[in-house]
Design a protein around this motif. Structure first.
Motif, PDB file in Angstrom:
ATOM      1  N   ARG A   1       0.886  -1.161   0.146  1.00 33.51           N
ATOM      2  CA  ARG A   1      -0.317   0.545   0.249  1.00 33.51           C
ATOM      3  C   ARG A   1       1.042   1.382   0.198  1.00 33.51           C
TER       4      ARG A   1
ATOM      5  N   VAL B   1       5.740   4.289  -6.706  1.00 34.69           N
ATOM      6  CA  VAL B   1       4.332   3.623  -5.174  1.00 34.69           C
ATOM      7  C   VAL B   1       5.063   4.264  -4.091  1.00 34.69           C
TER       8      VAL B   1
ATOM      9  N   LEU C   1      -5.049   7.410 -12.199  1.00 36.48           N
ATOM     10  CA  LEU C   1      -4.471   7.572 -11.377  1.00 36.48           C
ATOM     11  C   LEU C   1      -3.510   8.714 -12.069  1.00 36.48           C
TER      12      LEU C   1
ATOM     13  N   THR D   1      -2.689   9.518  -5.570  1.00 40.74           N
ATOM     14  CA  THR D   1      -3.712   8.600  -5.520  1.00 40.74           C
ATOM     15  C   THR D   1      -2.560   7.800  -4.610  1.00 40.74           C
TER      16      THR D   1
ATOM     17  N   VAL E   1      -3.224   4.147  -3.520  1.00 43.03           N
ATOM     18  CA  VAL E   1      -2.714   2.429  -4.253  1.00 43.03           C
ATOM     19  C   VAL E   1      -2.681   1.622  -3.327  1.00 43.03           C
TER      20      VAL E   1
END
Length: 71
Positions: free
Chosen positions: A13, A30, A51, A55, A57
């Motif tokens: 995450r 990420v 995206l 954001t 994700v």
């Protein structure tokens, strides 16, 4: 419809830190609590998932092979 269960065990995450857009493929970084996970996905998917940097994700990693190199 949301995901209620998934068999992918490696889930990270985080929030999108950077998107490098290409005409067909794009690179998505990420930021997770343990570092950055980078994915190459279609630019169409980036648009369809809406995206953007920031954001939230989940990066799902499923691989049939993991290679290890000695340093």
């Amino acid at each position: 419809m949301g995901v209620t269960a998934i068999n992918v065990r490696n889930q990270f995450r985080g929030h999108i830190k950077e998107i490098i857009r290409g005409s067909v493929l794009s690179e998505v970084d990420v930021q997770t609590p343990n570092g950055i996970v980078t994915s190459v996905i279609t630019t169409r998917s980036i648009d369809e998932l809406d995206l953007k940097v920031g954001t939230e994700v989940v990066a799902l990693v499923k691989s049939t092979e993991v290679s290890i190199a000695r340093l």
